[in-house]
Design a protein around this motif. Structure first.
Motif, PDB file in Angstrom:
ATOM      1  N   MET A 249       0.818  -1.218   0.000  1.00 19.22           N
ATOM      2  CA  MET A 249       0.000   0.000   0.000  1.00 19.22           C
ATOM      3  C   MET A 249       0.846   1.261   0.000  1.00 19.22           C
ATOM      4  N   GLU A 250       2.098   1.152   0.492  1.00 19.38           N
ATOM      5  CA  GLU A 250       2.887   2.356   0.721  1.00 19.38           C
ATOM      6  C   GLU A 250       3.322   2.995  -0.607  1.00 19.38           C
ATOM      7  N   LEU A 251       3.557   4.307  -0.548  1.00 22.57           N
ATOM      8  CA  LEU A 251       3.990   5.038  -1.741  1.00 22.57           C
ATOM      9  C   LEU A 251       5.115   5.973  -1.300  1.00 22.57           C
ATOM     10  N   MET A 252       6.362   5.490  -1.430  1.00 23.07           N
ATOM     11  CA  MET A 252       7.503   6.279  -0.955  1.00 23.07           C
ATOM     12  C   MET A 252       8.330   6.701  -2.163  1.00 23.07           C
ATOM     13  N   GLY A 253       7.761   7.612  -2.949  1.00 22.41           N
ATOM     14  CA  GLY A 253       8.428   7.995  -4.198  1.00 22.41           C
ATOM     15  C   GLY A 253       9.059   9.365  -4.123  1.00 22.41           C
ATOM     16  N   ASN A 254       9.106  10.014  -5.279  1.00 20.51           N
ATOM     17  CA  ASN A 254       9.785  11.292  -5.432  1.00 20.51           C
ATOM     18  C   ASN A 254       8.911  12.165  -6.328  1.00 20.51           C
ATOM     19  N   VAL A 255       8.872  13.466  -6.033  1.00 20.02           N
ATOM     20  CA  VAL A 255       7.999  14.332  -6.846  1.00 20.02           C
ATOM     21  C   VAL A 255       8.606  14.670  -8.206  1.00 20.02           C
ATOM     22  N   ALA A 256       9.877  14.291  -8.438  1.00 18.10           N
ATOM     23  CA  ALA A 256      10.554  14.700  -9.685  1.00 18.10           C
ATOM     24  C   ALA A 256       9.744  14.393 -10.955  1.00 18.10           C
ATOM     25  N   PRO A 257       9.186  13.193 -11.128  1.00 18.22           N
ATOM     26  CA  PRO A 257       8.438  12.934 -12.370  1.00 18.22           C
ATOM     27  C   PRO A 257       7.224  13.863 -12.541  1.00 18.22           C
ATOM     28  N   PHE A 258       6.674  14.336 -11.403  1.00 14.16           N
ATOM     29  CA  PHE A 258       5.494  15.199 -11.475  1.00 14.16           C
ATOM     30  C   PHE A 258       5.885  16.622 -11.833  1.00 14.16           C
ATOM     31  N   ILE A 259       6.953  17.129 -11.187  1.00 15.65           N
ATOM     32  CA  ILE A 259       7.275  18.546 -11.383  1.00 15.65           C
ATOM     33  C   ILE A 259       8.273  18.778 -12.514  1.00 15.65           C
ATOM     34  N   LEU A 260       8.977  17.712 -12.943  1.00 15.47           N
ATOM     35  CA  LEU A 260       9.930  17.902 -14.056  1.00 15.47           C
ATOM     36  C   LEU A 260       9.436  17.278 -15.351  1.00 15.47           C
ATOM     37  N   ARG A 261       8.518  16.323 -15.252  1.00  8.03           N
ATOM     38  CA  ARG A 261       7.999  15.703 -16.483  1.00  8.03           C
ATOM     39  C   ARG A 261       6.483  15.870 -16.633  1.00  8.03           C
ATOM     40  N   GLY A 262       5.859  16.506 -15.657  1.00  8.74           N
ATOM     41  CA  GLY A 262       4.415  16.794 -15.766  1.00  8.74           C
ATOM     42  C   GLY A 262       3.547  15.561 -15.908  1.00  8.74           C
ATOM     43  N   ILE A 263       3.967  14.467 -15.294  1.00 11.78           N
ATOM     44  CA  ILE A 263       3.174  13.238 -15.453  1.00 11.78           C
ATOM     45  C   ILE A 263       1.926  13.284 -14.566  1.00 11.78           C
ATOM     46  N   THR A 264       0.965  12.441 -14.893  1.00  6.75           N
ATOM     47  CA  THR A 264      -0.274  12.343 -14.116  1.00  6.75           C
ATOM     48  C   THR A 264      -0.345  10.976 -13.462  1.00  6.75           C
ATOM     49  N   LEU A 265      -0.614  10.967 -12.159  1.00  7.85           N
ATOM     50  CA  LEU A 265      -0.892   9.707 -11.461  1.00  7.85           C
ATOM     51  C   LEU A 265      -2.393   9.673 -11.226  1.00  7.85           C
ATOM     52  N   LYS A 266      -3.058   8.759 -11.918  1.00  5.27           N
ATOM     53  CA  LYS A 266      -4.525   8.712 -11.860  1.00  5.27           C
ATOM     54  C   LYS A 266      -4.955   7.518 -11.016  1.00  5.27           C
ATOM     55  N   GLY A 267      -5.608   7.786  -9.893  1.00  8.09           N
ATOM     56  CA  GLY A 267      -6.123   6.701  -9.058  1.00  8.09           C
ATOM     57  C   GLY A 267      -7.413   6.154  -9.654  1.00  8.09           C
ATOM     58  N   ILE A 268      -7.533   4.834  -9.626  1.00  6.46           N
ATOM     59  CA  ILE A 268      -8.723   4.184 -10.197  1.00  6.46           C
ATOM     60  C   ILE A 268      -9.467   3.453  -9.087  1.00  6.46           C
ATOM     61  N   ASP A 269     -10.738   3.791  -8.911  1.00  6.43           N
ATOM     62  CA  ASP A 269     -11.579   3.076  -7.937  1.00  6.43           C
ATOM     63  C   ASP A 269     -12.821   2.545  -8.636  1.00  6.43           C
ATOM     64  N   SER A 270     -13.034   1.255  -8.513  1.00  2.00           N
ATOM     65  CA  SER A 270     -14.225   0.668  -9.143  1.00  2.00           C
ATOM     66  C   SER A 270     -15.406   0.595  -8.175  1.00  2.00           C
ATOM     67  N   VAL A 271     -15.129   0.654  -6.867  1.00  2.28           N
ATOM     68  CA  VAL A 271     -16.173   0.342  -5.875  1.00  2.28           C
ATOM     69  C   VAL A 271     -17.293   1.385  -5.895  1.00  2.28           C
ATOM     70  N   MET A 272     -16.908   2.655  -5.801  1.00  2.00           N
ATOM     71  CA  MET A 272     -17.912   3.725  -5.744  1.00  2.00           C
ATOM     72  C   MET A 272     -18.018   4.453  -7.094  1.00  2.00           C
ATOM     73  N   PHE A 273     -17.485   3.863  -8.136  1.00  2.00           N
ATOM     74  CA  PHE A 273     -17.517   4.500  -9.459  1.00  2.00           C
ATOM     75  C   PHE A 273     -18.974   4.841  -9.830  1.00  2.00           C
ATOM     76  N   ALA A 274     -19.155   6.021 -10.437  1.00  2.00           N
ATOM     77  CA  ALA A 274     -20.497   6.568 -10.692  1.00  2.00           C
ATOM     78  C   ALA A 274     -21.430   5.580 -11.385  1.00  2.00           C
ATOM     79  N   LYS A 275     -22.596   5.410 -10.810  1.00  4.72           N
ATOM     80  CA  LYS A 275     -23.577   4.459 -11.352  1.00  4.72           C
ATOM     81  C   LYS A 275     -23.926   4.772 -12.802  1.00  4.72           C
ATOM     82  N   GLU A 276     -24.110   6.079 -13.106  1.00  2.00           N
ATOM     83  CA  GLU A 276     -24.594   6.440 -14.437  1.00  2.00           C
ATOM     84  C   GLU A 276     -23.564   6.202 -15.539  1.00  2.00           C
ATOM     85  N   LYS A 277     -22.285   6.008 -15.151  1.00  2.51           N
ATOM     86  CA  LYS A 277     -21.262   5.775 -16.183  1.00  2.51           C
ATOM     87  C   LYS A 277     -20.945   4.283 -16.340  1.00  2.51           C
TER      88      LYS A 277
END
Ligand code: NDP
Length: 327
Positions: A249-277
Motif C-alpha cells: 500500500m505504501e507510496l515512498m516515491g519522489n515528486v521529480a516525475p510530477f514537477i519535471l515531467r508533468g506526469i499524471t498519477l490517476k487513481g482508479i476506484d471501481s467500488v464507488m464509481f459513478a452508477k450512471e457511467k
C-alpha cells in the motif's frame, strides 16, 4: 435453503465455511437475486483467508461481484426475471455478497446485464475486468495512442493485469507485461497478446527518481516501489493509472516525475464509481473482450472450491480470472 460461504470472527478466531442459509436470513434490500456466477478477486481472497482487513462486520458472505436473475423486487427499476450484475458498493465487505446461491441488495447497486451478454461472460470480466477497463479508459482519455510507444502493465498474470493487457492489445497498443511468473510467458504472449515481458524484480525495489522515459503509459496493479518506478519511467506528460496494491500500500516515491515531467498519477476506484457511467464502461469491456477470447484466461470453479481458489490466488497459483459457479 441455499449454500453460502460464511465468514465469521468469534473472539480472535477467523473462519470461512460453507453454510445452508434461508432467504429470510439475507440482509435488508429491495431486490433478491438468484446468483449464477460470482468470481474471486484479490479483495475476496483477502476476505476469505482473513489476510487483509476487508470484512467490516461478521458474519459476512464474501463476494464483491455477482451476476444472476432477479427473483423478487420492490425496486421500481427491476422485476422478477431481470438479468443483473453487481460490482462494488461495499458488497462482500459491509453487505452480504455474491459467493452464495442468493443475495439481497439495494436495487440502486445493480446494473442490467448488457444485451447479448451472459452471466458467465460478465463474471469472467467481473470487478477485475471492470477495473482494467477503467484503467484503459483513463489512458484513452489522457490521449495516449498506440503509436506513442509501449504501455507497461504490472501484475500482468493476475486478473486486472491480464485483462488490461488483453484490452490494450485488442486496441492495438504495444504492451510490455511485468510479471514474476516466467512460466506464464507463452500464455502472456499467445493468449493475452502482450509484446514483451520483463521480470517484476526490475521494478520492485527502490529506484532512481527519474529514469529513462521507457513507457508511453502505465497500468499498475501492484503499488509500492513498482508504482514509484513506473512514475519515474513514464514519458513526459503521460499517465500512470494506479488501481492496486499487490506488492504493498505504501507510496515512498519522489515528486521529480510530477514537477519535471508533468506526469499524471490517476487513481482508479471501481467500488464507488459513478452508477450512471457504469453501463458504458461495461459496453466497452464487452466490445474488447468477446466471450471466446476471455475463455482462454478464465477458469470456472464450483462454489465449493471458493476457499481453495482464494488461497491459491494469494500464493500466485491462479492466472487470469477465477469465476465461481454459484447455482
Ligand atoms: P491477482 O492476485 O489476480 O493479481 C495480482 C498480481 O500482482 C499477481 O498475479 C502478481 O502478478 C502480482 N503480484 C502479486 N504479489 C506481488 C508482489 N509482492 N510484488 C509484485 N507483484 C505482485 O489480483 P487482481 O488482479 O484481482 O487485483 C490486483 C490488484 O488490484 C489488487 O491489489 C486489488 O486489490 C486491486 N484492485 C483494485 C480495484 C479498484 O477498484 N481499485 C478493483 C480490483 C482490484 P504476476 O504473477 O504477473 O507478477
Amino acid at each position: 435453503m441455499f449454500k453460502s460461504l460464511l465468514i465469521n470472527k468469534i473472539e480472535s478466531r477467523y473462519t470461512a465455511q460453507f453454510s445452508e442459509i434461508a432467504e429470510s436470513d439475507l440482509p435488508e434490500g429491495d431486490v433478491t437475486v438468484n446468483i449464477d456466477f460470482s468470481s474471486i478477486n484479490y479483495k475476496d481472497a483477502l476476505a476469505i483467508t482473513g489476510r487483509g482487513p476487508i470484512v467490516r462486520h461478521f458474519p459476512m458472505v464474501p463476494g464483491i461481484d455477482f451476476a444472476g436473475t432477479v427473483s423478487s423486487s420492490s425496486h421500481p427499476d427491476y422485476q422478477a426475471g431481470d438479468k443483473v450484475l453487481l460490482t462494488g458498493w461495499g458488497v462482500g465487505e459491509k453487505h452480504w455478497g455474491g459467493l452464495s446461491g442468493k443475495a439481497r441488495v439495494k436495487g440502486e447497486w445493480l446494473t442490467r446485464l448488457p444485451a447479448g451478454a451472459s452471466s458467465k461472460h460478465v463474471m469472467a470480466i467481473g470487478t477485475a475486468g471492470f477495473t482494467a477497463m477503467l484503467c484503459v479508459d483513463a489512458l484513452l482519455n489522457h490521449g495516449v495512442k498506440p503509436e506513442d510507444g509501449t504501455v507497461l502493465v504490472t501484475g500482468a498474470s493476475g486478473g486486472v493485469g491480464s485483462i488490461a493487457a488483453m484490452i490494450l492489445s485488442s486496441i492495438g497498443y504495444h504492451v510490455t507485461a511485468s510479471t514474476g511468473r516466467s512460466e506464464e510467458a507463452t500464455w502472456l504472449y499467445q493468449t493475452v497478446g502482450v509484446n514483451d515481458i520483463i521480470n517484476r524484480a526490475e521494478l520492485s525495489s527502490p529506484g532512481k527518481p527519474l529514469q529513462k522515459e521507457r513507457w508511453a503509459a502505465v497500468i499498475d496493479t501492484v503499488g509500492s516501489h513498482t508504482l514509484c518506478n513506473a512514475c519515474a519511467g513514464v514519458r513526459y506528460g503521460s499517465i500512470v493509472a494506479a488501481c492496486g496494491m499487490a506488492q504493498g500500500m505504501e507510496l515512498m516515491g519522489n515528486v521529480a516525475p510530477f514537477i519535471l515531467r508533468g506526469i499524471t498519477l490517476k487513481g482508479i476506484d471501481s467500488v464507488m464509481f459513478a452508477k450512471e457511467k457504469r453501463a458504458s464502461i461495461w459496453q466497452q469491456a464487452l466490445q474488447h473482450l468477446p466471450e471466446t477470447r476471455l475463455e482462454s484466461l478464465t477458469t470456472v470453479y464450483p462454489l465449493s472450491e471458493a476457499i481453495n481458489v482464494a488461497e491459491k490466488l494469494l500464493s500466485g497459483g491462479i492466472r487470469g480470472r477465477a469465476v465461481i459457479q454459484c447455482s
